[in-house]
Write an enzyme that holds these catalytic residues in place. Structure first.
Site, PDB file in Angstrom:
ATOM      1  N   ARG A 221     -30.811  -3.293  90.480  1.00  0.00           N
ATOM      2  CA  ARG A 221     -31.171  -4.450  91.303  1.00  0.00           C
ATOM      3  C   ARG A 221     -30.055  -5.463  91.247  1.00  0.00           C
ATOM      4  NH1 ARG A 221     -36.427  -5.325  92.721  1.00  0.00           N
ATOM      5  NH2 ARG A 221     -37.706  -3.563  92.103  1.00  0.00           N
TER       6      ARG A 221
ATOM      7  N   ASN B 287     -20.446  -5.623  84.563  1.00  0.00           N
ATOM      8  CA  ASN B 287     -21.069  -4.423  85.126  1.00  0.00           C
ATOM      9  C   ASN B 287     -20.135  -3.226  84.994  1.00  0.00           C
ATOM     10  OD1 ASN B 287     -22.968  -2.897  86.725  1.00  0.00           O
ATOM     11  ND2 ASN B 287     -21.630  -3.176  88.508  1.00  0.00           N
TER      12      ASN B 287
ATOM     13  N   HIS C 264     -19.242   0.441  86.927  1.00  0.00           N
ATOM     14  CA  HIS C 264     -19.473   1.135  88.205  1.00  0.00           C
ATOM     15  C   HIS C 264     -18.597   2.387  88.252  1.00  0.00           C
ATOM     16  CE1 HIS C 264     -20.674   1.489  92.365  1.00  0.00           C
ATOM     17  NE2 HIS C 264     -19.412   1.733  92.675  1.00  0.00           N
TER      18      HIS C 264
ATOM     19  N   SER D  39     -14.921   1.546  86.790  1.00  0.00           N
ATOM     20  CA  SER D  39     -14.481   0.152  86.702  1.00  0.00           C
ATOM     21  C   SER D  39     -15.479  -0.650  85.885  1.00  0.00           C
ATOM     22  CB  SER D  39     -14.429  -0.484  88.107  1.00  0.00           C
ATOM     23  OG  SER D  39     -13.619   0.275  88.980  1.00  0.00           O
TER      24      SER D  39
ATOM     25  N   ASP E  16     -20.860  -5.159  93.460  1.00  0.00           N
ATOM     26  CA  ASP E  16     -19.728  -4.438  92.847  1.00  0.00           C
ATOM     27  C   ASP E  16     -18.389  -5.075  93.224  1.00  0.00           C
ATOM     28  OD1 ASP E  16     -21.543  -2.595  91.768  1.00  0.00           O
ATOM     29  OD2 ASP E  16     -21.516  -1.382  93.579  1.00  0.00           O
TER      30      ASP E  16
END
Ligand code: GRF
Length: 188
Positions: free
Chosen positions: A91, A107, A109, A136, A145
């Site tokens: 989310r 984050n 990714h 990444s 992202d």
């Protein structure tokens, strides 16, 4: 002083586990205080139990986004959280949380951003016949992202079947996530 982190995850949690192991091995000077999960059947919850990490289950079908966000902000401030780590959280965080934790949300990714943003990044890369697939680790901003890159790396997937590709990319994720967080903690 140890920095205090919350991990947000929705799925299997192999990245969450890699972080827990790095913390236990003193590779990361971090305390993971809380797992926030939005799926009651996610395997990451079992992993959190094993590492004796508190789990906060959020349910968007029962509570409104506003209720959940207010509760989350209270909880994060009560726990004096320094870093929010997204490890497969499916989310988007709200602008309010992103603003409150500017440059503190990280984050991972599975692509060489800015390529292949969004869901199914590995499938997108395979469909495009990429010979390398990247990972990444980046700071989170309001866009998907998108924030500043902390670290990237890639692996060759030439000649591998899909299962082997996923395994190789996940293995890279587990190593890169720890390395990138070490860098963040050194610069904190
Ligand atoms: C990983 O591929 C991560 O890059 C992406 O979601 C996946 C989570 O995998 N954001 P896991 O639940 O940590 O195994």
């Amino acid at each position: 002083m140890l920095k205090r982190a919350v991990v947000f995850a929705s799925g299997s949690g192999s990245n969450f586990q890699a972080l827990c192991e790095a913390v236990n091995n003193n590779e990361l000077s971090l305390e993971i205080c809380l797992l926030v999960c939005d799926k009651d059947n996610a395997y990451v919850i079992e992993r959190a139990k094993k590492y004796k990490i508190e789990v906060l289950l959020i349910n968007y079908s029962i509570n409104s986004t506003f209720e959940i966000e207010s509760m989350l902000l209270d909880k994060l401030s009560e726990l004096k959280i320094n870093l929010l780590i997204l490890a497969g959280f499916l989310r988007k965080l709200s602008p309010l949380i992103i603003k409150n934790y500017h440059h503190k949300i990280i984050n991972i990714h599975p692509s060489l951003l800015p390529k292949y943003k969004g869901l199914h990044a590995i499938e997108q890369a395979l469909a495009n016949n990429e010979s390398d697939i990247g990972v990444s680790v980046h700071y989170v901003d309001e866009l998907l992202d998108n924030g500043p890159i902390i670290m990237q790396d890639k692996v060759s997937v030439v000649g591998l079947n899909n299962d082997e590709v996923y395994q190789k990319v996940h293995d890279l994720e587990h190593v890169l996530f720890v390395k990138a967080l070490k860098k963040v903690l050194e610069e904190y």
